[in-house]
Design a protein around this motif. Structure first.
Motif, mmCIF file in Angstrom:
data_model
loop_
_atom_site.group_PDB
_atom_site.id
_atom_site.type_symbol
_atom_site.label_atom_id
_atom_site.label_comp_id
_atom_site.label_asym_id
_atom_site.label_seq_id
_atom_site.Cartn_x
_atom_site.Cartn_y
_atom_site.Cartn_z
ATOM 1 N N ALA A 590 2.600 -12.060 -7.895
ATOM 2 C CA ALA A 590 1.174 -12.368 -7.874
ATOM 3 C C ALA A 590 0.707 -12.580 -6.440
ATOM 4 C CB ALA A 590 0.900 -13.621 -8.704
ATOM 5 N N ALA A 591 -0.534 -12.161 -6.187
ATOM 6 C CA ALA A 591 -1.144 -12.368 -4.876
ATOM 7 C C ALA A 591 -2.599 -12.756 -5.095
ATOM 8 C CB ALA A 591 -1.046 -11.119 -4.029
ATOM 9 N N THR A 592 -3.136 -13.556 -4.196
ATOM 10 C CA THR A 592 -4.506 -14.033 -4.318
ATOM 11 C C THR A 592 -5.454 -13.096 -3.582
ATOM 12 O OG1 THR A 592 -3.750 -16.318 -4.426
ATOM 13 C CG2 THR A 592 -6.067 -15.967 -3.906
ATOM 14 N N VAL A 593 -6.495 -12.665 -4.288
ATOM 15 C CA VAL A 593 -7.482 -11.753 -3.709
ATOM 16 C C VAL A 593 -8.402 -12.529 -2.769
ATOM 17 C CG1 VAL A 593 -9.385 -10.166 -4.201
ATOM 18 C CG2 VAL A 593 -7.432 -10.321 -5.770
ATOM 19 N N PRO A 594 -8.558 -12.084 -1.495
ATOM 20 C CA PRO A 594 -9.506 -12.752 -0.590
ATOM 21 C C PRO A 594 -10.937 -12.369 -0.936
ATOM 22 C CG PRO A 594 -8.505 -10.881 0.506
ATOM 23 C CD PRO A 594 -7.827 -10.979 -0.824
ATOM 24 N N THR A 609 -6.760 -5.011 3.548
ATOM 25 C CA THR A 609 -5.516 -4.354 3.981
ATOM 26 C C THR A 609 -4.518 -5.374 4.499
ATOM 27 O OG1 THR A 609 -6.735 -2.335 4.532
ATOM 28 C CG2 THR A 609 -4.555 -2.611 5.525
ATOM 29 N N GLN A 610 -5.004 -6.326 5.296
ATOM 30 C CA GLN A 610 -4.111 -7.358 5.827
ATOM 31 C C GLN A 610 -3.503 -8.210 4.720
ATOM 32 O OE1 GLN A 610 -6.639 -9.432 8.599
ATOM 33 N NE2 GLN A 610 -6.208 -8.020 10.308
ATOM 34 N N ALA A 611 -4.253 -8.366 3.596
ATOM 35 C CA ALA A 611 -3.753 -9.155 2.464
ATOM 36 C C ALA A 611 -2.887 -8.323 1.526
ATOM 37 C CB ALA A 611 -4.928 -9.753 1.697
ATOM 38 N N GLY A 612 -2.763 -7.021 1.842
ATOM 39 C CA GLY A 612 -1.906 -6.171 1.024
ATOM 40 C C GLY A 612 -2.609 -5.478 -0.116
ATOM 41 N N PHE A 613 -3.947 -5.398 -0.085
ATOM 42 C CA PHE A 613 -4.710 -4.747 -1.147
ATOM 43 C C PHE A 613 -5.371 -3.476 -0.623
ATOM 44 C CE2 PHE A 613 -4.686 -9.277 -2.239
ATOM 45 C CZ PHE A 613 -4.209 -9.233 -3.533
ATOM 46 N N THR A 614 -5.803 -2.641 -1.560
ATOM 47 C CA THR A 614 -6.528 -1.419 -1.217
ATOM 48 C C THR A 614 -7.953 -1.538 -1.728
ATOM 49 O OG1 THR A 614 -4.523 -0.090 -1.356
ATOM 50 C CG2 THR A 614 -6.618 1.085 -1.497
ATOM 51 N N GLY A 615 -8.928 -1.308 -0.844
ATOM 52 C CA GLY A 615 -10.322 -1.401 -1.245
ATOM 53 C C GLY A 615 -10.874 -0.063 -1.698
ATOM 54 N N MET A 616 -11.582 -0.060 -2.827
ATOM 55 C CA MET A 616 -12.271 1.133 -3.336
ATOM 56 C C MET A 616 -13.757 0.788 -3.406
ATOM 57 S SD MET A 616 -9.702 2.313 -6.387
ATOM 58 C CE MET A 616 -10.658 3.801 -6.668
ATOM 59 N N THR A 617 -14.598 1.743 -3.069
ATOM 60 C CA THR A 617 -16.024 1.452 -2.975
ATOM 61 C C THR A 617 -16.818 2.131 -4.071
ATOM 62 O OG1 THR A 617 -16.373 3.305 -1.459
ATOM 63 C CG2 THR A 617 -15.853 1.167 -0.487
ATOM 64 N N GLU A 618 -17.932 1.502 -4.385
ATOM 65 C CA GLU A 618 -18.888 2.036 -5.355
ATOM 66 C C GLU A 618 -20.282 1.710 -4.848
ATOM 67 O OE1 GLU A 618 -20.553 3.820 -8.695
ATOM 68 O OE2 GLU A 618 -18.466 3.839 -8.015
ATOM 69 N N GLY A 619 -21.165 2.721 -4.844
ATOM 70 C CA GLY A 619 -22.529 2.517 -4.393
ATOM 71 C C GLY A 619 -22.715 2.887 -2.929
ATOM 72 N N GLN A 620 -23.930 2.719 -2.414
ATOM 73 C CA GLN A 620 -24.291 3.084 -1.038
ATOM 74 C C GLN A 620 -24.672 1.832 -0.260
ATOM 75 O OE1 GLN A 620 -24.024 6.283 -0.013
ATOM 76 N NE2 GLN A 620 -23.339 6.828 -2.090
ATOM 77 N N GLY A 621 -24.365 1.819 1.002
ATOM 78 C CA GLY A 621 -24.722 0.688 1.850
ATOM 79 C C GLY A 621 -23.555 0.263 2.715
ATOM 80 N N GLU A 622 -23.810 -0.706 3.570
ATOM 81 C CA GLU A 622 -22.794 -1.146 4.520
ATOM 82 C C GLU A 622 -22.285 -2.554 4.240
ATOM 83 O OE1 GLU A 622 -21.393 0.656 6.866
ATOM 84 O OE2 GLU A 622 -22.578 2.387 6.213
ATOM 85 N N ALA A 637 0.327 -8.045 -6.462
ATOM 86 C CA ALA A 637 0.231 -7.648 -5.055
ATOM 87 C C ALA A 637 0.096 -6.133 -4.976
ATOM 88 C CB ALA A 637 1.469 -8.115 -4.297
ATOM 89 N N GLY A 638 -0.775 -5.672 -4.058
ATOM 90 C CA GLY A 638 -0.975 -4.235 -3.876
ATOM 91 C C GLY A 638 -2.015 -3.634 -4.798
ATOM 92 N N SER A 639 -2.734 -4.459 -5.543
ATOM 93 C CA SER A 639 -3.738 -3.945 -6.475
ATOM 94 C C SER A 639 -4.922 -3.318 -5.743
ATOM 95 C CB SER A 639 -4.256 -5.072 -7.371
ATOM 96 O OG SER A 639 -3.229 -5.583 -8.181
ATOM 97 N N ASN A 640 -5.655 -2.497 -6.489
ATOM 98 C CA ASN A 640 -6.905 -1.937 -5.978
ATOM 99 C C ASN A 640 -8.039 -2.937 -6.208
ATOM 100 O OD1 ASN A 640 -5.711 0.565 -5.314
ATOM 101 N ND2 ASN A 640 -5.848 1.192 -7.454
ATOM 102 N N ILE A 641 -8.894 -3.098 -5.223
ATOM 103 C CA ILE A 641 -10.047 -3.995 -5.335
ATOM 104 C C ILE A 641 -11.308 -3.144 -5.241
ATOM 105 C CG2 ILE A 641 -11.190 -6.033 -4.413
ATOM 106 C CD1 ILE A 641 -8.300 -6.495 -5.400
ATOM 107 N N LEU A 642 -12.166 -3.261 -6.236
ATOM 108 C CA LEU A 642 -13.400 -2.484 -6.283
ATOM 109 C C LEU A 642 -14.509 -3.239 -5.564
ATOM 110 C CD1 LEU A 642 -14.860 0.032 -7.335
ATOM 111 C CD2 LEU A 642 -15.363 -1.244 -9.426
ATOM 112 N N LEU A 643 -15.118 -2.576 -4.589
ATOM 113 C CA LEU A 643 -16.182 -3.191 -3.791
ATOM 114 C C LEU A 643 -17.506 -2.510 -4.098
ATOM 115 C CD1 LEU A 643 -14.305 -3.296 -0.344
ATOM 116 C CD2 LEU A 643 -14.352 -5.074 -2.122
#
Length: 684
Positions: A590-594, A609-622, A637-643
């Motif tokens: 288990a790992a805690t999502v920042p 990335t530093q926490a060991g996760f992969t970010g995936m994006t949805e939508g437009q903007g910065e 640990a290593g899960s995908n995080i949807l942003l």
């Protein structure tokens, strides 16, 4: 008329009246003696005979092999005849004498023994040595009588099924309650003759009416299979469960059934309680969650969708379906968990891959009417009739208000609420050739002499699917375990069919972040099922294939060996080659999502990335407006995080649903109607 004649007439009249009177009297006496004699005698006896009840022993509760799970052990009860106590004039003295023996205050005892009642119990279920001491005192109006108390030799084993009996030996919960009439027996009594002043008559007549012991209730439960299930639940609740990393679920249950008869072989729930000390337990631990709790079943429900589609011939297993990565319903897109979709695949592969768009297509082809017909036929939204009080109905979406999008989500196990016993009963119908069986807990009722009074009879409710459809789906579900998403439940040498599922918990109209109901349902041998099992684990941070499948795998393997079901020489010893894109990574800790809310996308990606996760994006903007899972949630640990990206902070609050075991997908719903979205499985 002469005086003599008048006199004769008067005498004749008087004689006639006397004759009529005595005739009526004889008839009345005859009627009283012959017709009412027994009742009058009983009333007379009641007026001068007083009985001290002798409690019968409750019948045993046994498992299917005759192992005693509940029994009655001898004890004694202290009683008083208040009229005799008052007549003696020693009430205070007797109360002070009895107080240290019974552990009560003298004033409380005096209040009991001087009541204006014919008979008063002072204390029940006392130890034999205490009863002997009281008898030796020979106190006037104080006596002891035979009693019994309930004892559960295996303590917590099967406690939610057995229930418990109270101090008066009356059933209060479980089988003790539902089978009270068979278990309780018939009380006896000791009768003694008393005078009108309430004092026993010298040389009085005594009568003893022996109590009749209750019948034995023999359950369908197998003690050993129940032990296997409770052993694994105990590991889970102590934080020692496989892949739990010390996490303790809120509750869990494991059910086992013979699919061909409906006999429940195990029904274990945790947390549990000891019926010998039920007063000390928290009422919540006595809740039979396998019967009384509902949950959204997730992908385990796809078994039902597939059965309906096959039965109605809406699909063929070798027919091809192209998964482009999403399914559009009423303008909303449901994305496949695999980025870009699975592409061209057969419906057999749709089942192996647990491809949501493929199952949604099955539901759409069935249509609303047919889909609801199979919901009802398989027993959802109604009680199974299992012999347990408080069984829940489950909750089905209102058909009149349901839309095509609701049909889509129901097809993959969302929206509707089912109980574990409903789901296992429905899956058993798929396994046994297509007949829905009533789940049963009582195998037979046995009299004190050992004669079977009520034998077991299986109860077929209705045929739901044909034998051909059942055979076909058994092959599909076996392939799911051998080649598809259920491979963590694979048993070397055994043909196992099964399905994983995970649902995010619902509370207060929304989903709870980071808490799931992980489940796995399976039956074996797949070609001739003898055992169907379901594990449901509530409040875990991980998913059905990670948590529930290994638990059930262990219980099923031990149970198959115990039942003498030998490995199949034709069954594979290792899982088949995985489908492309379904390779299993090793289970990670288990790992805690920042939390990256409000950060620019570049900075958010760096933090993840530093926490060991992969970010995936949805939508437009910065700017990151929302993220799934939310910050501080524990995942692999290593899960995908949807942003979710945007230019402001007005994005809606989102809820999400994790599906399908190791390949559990995250279907994310916007409360404002934004598209349901699925992302790749955690750990990939």
């Amino acid at each position: 008329m002469s005086p003599f004649v008048v006199m004769r007439k008067r005498i004749a009249f008087l004689f006639l009246c006397a004759t009529i009177f005595f005739g009526i009297l004889v008839i009345r006496l005859g009627y009283v003696q012959l017709s009412q004699g027994a009742d009058l005698r009983k009333k007379a006896d009641d007026s001068h005979f007083r009985g001290v009840p002798v409690a019968p022993k409750r019948g045993n509760i046994e498992d299917r092999q005759g192992n005693v799970l509940a029994m009655s052990v001898s004890s004694e009860t202290v009683y008083a005849i208040p009229a005799e106590v008052r007549q003696s004039g020693r009430a205070k003295e007797m109360a002070q004498t009895l107080a240290p023996l019974l552990g009560k205050s003298a004033s409380e005892i005096e209040q009991h023994i001087t009541k204006r009642t014919a008979l008063e119990y002072i204390q029940k279920q006392i130890k034999p040595e205490v009863a002997a001491q009281i008898r030796a005192l020979a106190l006037p109006g104080i006596g002891t009588t035979e009693d019994s108390q309930r004892y559960y030799p295996f303590a917590t084993l099967a406690s939610h099924i057995i229930g418990f009996a109270g101090i008066d030996n009356q059933g209060l919960e479980g089988i003790e309650l539902t089978r009270e009439s068979e278990l309780k027996g018939i009380a006896g009594s000791i009768l003694q003759e008393f005078g009108a002043n309430g004092i026993p008559l010298p040389q009085a007549e005594h009568q003893y009416l022996a109590p009749k012991q209750g019948n034995t209730v023999r359950l369908t439960i197998d003690k050993n299979i129940q032990l296997f299930a409770e052993r694994e639940l105990q590991k889970l609740m102590s934080g020692q469960g496989i892949n739990m990393n010390g996490q303790v679920p809120k509750s869990a249950s494991i059910l086992a059934m013979d699919p061909s008869t409906g006999e429940i072989l195990a029904l274990a729930s945790a947390p549990t309680f000891d019926p010998n000390r039920y007063q000390e337990s928290d009422p919540s631990t006595r809740r039979n969650i396998a019967i009384q709790n509902g949950y959204e079943p997730g992908s385990t429900f796809k078994i039902i969708t597939l059965a309906a589609a096959l039965e109605e011939k809406k699909i063929k297993l070798q027919e091809h379906y192209f998964d482009k990565g999403s399914y559009t319903v009423l303008g909303k897109n449901v994305r496949c968990w695999k980025a870009g979709g699975h592409g061209d695949q057969t419906y057999m592969q749709v089942a192996e891959n647990s491809c949501n768009p493929g199952f949604i297509e099955m539901g759409q082809r069935l249509g609303m009417d047919k889909f609801y017909k199979y919901l009802r036929d398989f027993g959802f939204g109604q009680k199974t009739g299992i012999e347990m009080s408080g069984e829940a109905l489950g909750i089905l979406a209102n058909k009149k208000k349901a839309t095509a999008l609701d049909l889509a989500t129901m097809s993959i196990g969302q929206t509707n609420n089912v109980t574990p016993i409903q789901l296992l009963t429905a899956v058993s119908a798929v396994a046994n050739g297509g007949t829905l069986m009533k789940p049963q807990l009582v195998k037979e009722i046995v009299g004190p002499s050992g004669r079977v009074i009520t034998p077991f009879e299986k109860n077929e409710i209705r045929r739901v699917i044909s034998e051909d459809t059942s055979k076909l789906e058994r092959e599909v579900l076996e392939s799911v375990v051998t080649n598809g998403t259920g491979r963590r439940s694979f048993l070397p040498g055994y043909r196992v069919a099964g399905k994983t599922g995970t649902a995010q918990k619902v509370a207060n109209g929304g989903y709870i972040q980071g808490e799931y109901v992980a489940s796995f349902v399976a039956f074996a041998p797949a070609d001739n099922p003898k055992l169907a099992m379901l594990a449901v684990i509530d409040g875990t941070p991980f998913y059905g294939g990670v948590v529930a499948a290994p638990v059930l795998q262990t219980v099923m393997l031990d149970s198959l060996r115990y039942l003498g079901i030998k490995p199949d020489a034709q069954a594979p010893l290792t899982p088949g080659k995985p489908m492309p894109g379904l390779e299993f990574p090793p289970i990670k800790k288990a790992a805690t999502v920042p939390s990256v809310l409000g950060l620019p996308i570049s900075e958010a990606q760096k933090v993840l990335t530093q926490a060991g996760f992969t970010g995936m994006t949805e939508g437009q903007g910065e700017t990151v407006l929302d993220q799934i899972p939310h910050g501080d949630t524990q995942v692999e640990a290593g899960s995908n995080i949807l942003l979710y990206l945007g230019a402001d902070a007005s994005a809606p609050t989102l809820a999400h649903w994790w599906e399908e075991g190791d390949e559990d997908i995250a279907a994310i719903y916007s409360l404002t109607g934004r598209v349901p979205i699925e992302i790749s499985p955690l750990g990939q």
